[in-house]
Design a protein around this motif. Sequence first.
Motif, PDB file in Angstrom:
ATOM      1  N   SER A 303       0.842  -1.207   0.000  1.00  0.00           N
ATOM      2  CA  SER A 303       0.000   0.000   0.000  1.00  0.00           C
ATOM      3  C   SER A 303       0.873   1.251   0.000  1.00  0.00           C
ATOM      4  CB  SER A 303      -1.003  -0.002   1.154  1.00  0.00           C
ATOM      5  OG  SER A 303      -0.335  -0.333   2.334  1.00  0.00           O
ATOM      6  N   ASP A 304       2.076   1.163   0.559  1.00  0.00           N
ATOM      7  CA  ASP A 304       2.999   2.307   0.507  1.00  0.00           C
ATOM      8  C   ASP A 304       3.347   2.653  -0.937  1.00  0.00           C
ATOM      9  OD1 ASP A 304       3.062   2.595   3.176  1.00  0.00           O
ATOM     10  OD2 ASP A 304       5.094   1.799   3.500  1.00  0.00           O
ATOM     11  N   ASN A 307       0.336   4.223  -2.581  1.00  0.00           N
ATOM     12  CA  ASN A 307       0.099   5.576  -2.061  1.00  0.00           C
ATOM     13  C   ASN A 307       1.141   6.563  -2.559  1.00  0.00           C
ATOM     14  OD1 ASN A 307      -2.254   4.942  -0.782  1.00  0.00           O
ATOM     15  ND2 ASN A 307      -1.230   4.323   1.119  1.00  0.00           N
ATOM     16  N   LEU A 310       0.115   7.451  -6.025  1.00  0.00           N
ATOM     17  CA  LEU A 310      -1.071   8.322  -6.016  1.00  0.00           C
ATOM     18  C   LEU A 310      -0.718   9.739  -5.573  1.00  0.00           C
ATOM     19  CD1 LEU A 310      -3.779   5.886  -4.567  1.00  0.00           C
ATOM     20  CD2 LEU A 310      -3.672   6.822  -6.896  1.00  0.00           C
ATOM     21  N   SER A 311       0.143   9.847  -4.553  1.00  0.00           N
ATOM     22  CA  SER A 311       0.457  11.197  -4.076  1.00  0.00           C
ATOM     23  C   SER A 311       1.288  11.958  -5.100  1.00  0.00           C
ATOM     24  CB  SER A 311       1.148  11.153  -2.706  1.00  0.00           C
ATOM     25  OG  SER A 311       2.429  10.608  -2.846  1.00  0.00           O
ATOM     26  N   SER A 322      -8.180  10.364  -6.379  1.00  0.00           N
ATOM     27  CA  SER A 322      -7.560   9.041  -6.487  1.00  0.00           C
ATOM     28  C   SER A 322      -8.590   7.926  -6.644  1.00  0.00           C
ATOM     29  CB  SER A 322      -6.630   8.771  -5.311  1.00  0.00           C
ATOM     30  OG  SER A 322      -7.334   8.929  -4.112  1.00  0.00           O
ATOM     31  N   ARG A 327      -7.692   0.113 -10.030  1.00  0.00           N
ATOM     32  CA  ARG A 327      -6.567  -0.704  -9.546  1.00  0.00           C
ATOM     33  C   ARG A 327      -6.807  -2.156  -9.922  1.00  0.00           C
ATOM     34  NH1 ARG A 327      -5.831   2.006  -3.601  1.00  0.00           N
ATOM     35  NH2 ARG A 327      -6.396   4.106  -4.268  1.00  0.00           N
TER      36      ARG A 327
END
Length: 354
Positions: A303-304, A307, A310-311, A322, A327
């Motif tokens: 998930s890191d 993320n 996405l960021s 987002s 996905r």
Amino acid sequence: MSKNNSPFEYFYQVPSAQQLLDFAFSKASSKSASLPKTLPNLEKIKRKEMKRIETSKDILTKKVKSIIKSVPNLDTLPEFYRRLSHLLVNNDDLRKNLGRLNGTLPIIQRLERDYKRKVTYQRTSKQCAAARVEYFGRCSSVIRKQSKTLQFLEKCRIDLMQVPSVDLILPSVVIAGYPNVGKSTLVGKISSAQPQISEYPFTTKQIYLGIYYDKFGSRYFQVIDTPGILDRPMSKRNYIEKQAILALNTIATIIIFVFDPTAASGYDVISQIKLLEEVKQIFSEDLEIPIKIVINKIDFATSDEINLLLSKLTEMKLISNSEDIIRTNAKDGENVDEILKYLLKFFKNRDFRR
Ligand SMILES: Nc1nc2c(ncn2[C@@H]2O[C@H](COP(=O)(O)OP(=O)(O)OP(=O)(O)O)[C@@H](O)[C@H]2O)c(=O)[nH]1
Ligand SMILES: [Mg+2]
């Protein structure tokens, strides 16, 4: 021509000058005029030789015309094919060579008239035959001068056979993204049947074309995978690849840009984002072709990693929400139906027919 075929499939084999002449003259020699029995001998011979001259002219002009006709008309060709054809053979050279070949027609016709007349003046059968042989000789030299043109056209035909057959009526979903991110896997999962594979001009790789059929069994849209085309920064591309992209421009209805947020593909997310920016520039700025972003390999990504991607996308103002990002795990087909749902809605909401 069926809408699913490349227009160049009907560009038939172009004979060499020698083949063309052998064909025309052997047919002409075997042809005999039907003559009234009462005709004097010399007159019979004259008519026979004139018939041979006429037949060889007919065959030569018919053959030359059929070669010219079998080349698709570049001016009426859809832009996608015109661009690819220009890449492969240079359309101006093709036009010039066709014009040159076309220029033989009035010459052959004029020679026919001159030599038929010449036959009528002859006093012996030997002279009549000699006039016909002379006509064959003059035609041979006209056609032989076209040897390079005929070779050029045959080479064009062979090169143009590489052009992929895309359906220009169906909307096209073009898949972009760095190598190894899962583009081909996704194309396979989105398509209803095994994607077709054909050569994409000038790339060492192939183009994968998948078709999605609706529940009635009709072709609904096509998915085009573009290995070697939309998978690298523009600066690393040569002229030909840039032109191949321009051809894609003319058929893309929507782009799906695939990310691999993990390090598995071998390309970091910053490089992938840069490519997205370029694809956006090429396809969306003027042409307003929408780009849908897909993050793939979610089975494998942390998930890191997701993320972080996405960021970065938000930071660079490439996405506003987002939640809009689909996905997927293309390998197992997980969430691929989200892409399908999105596409079906997208096509339903607009008149996509070109
Ligand atoms: N774990 C995981 N592996 C995936 C996923 N999608 C694709 N792969 C694997 O990633 C590798 C590359 O997939 P491809 O579909 O060939 O990638 P591509 O983008 O078409 O690669 P190029 O044709 O080289 O540009 C293959 O081994 C796939 O099985 C996914 O969602 N999860
Ligand atoms: Mg691939």
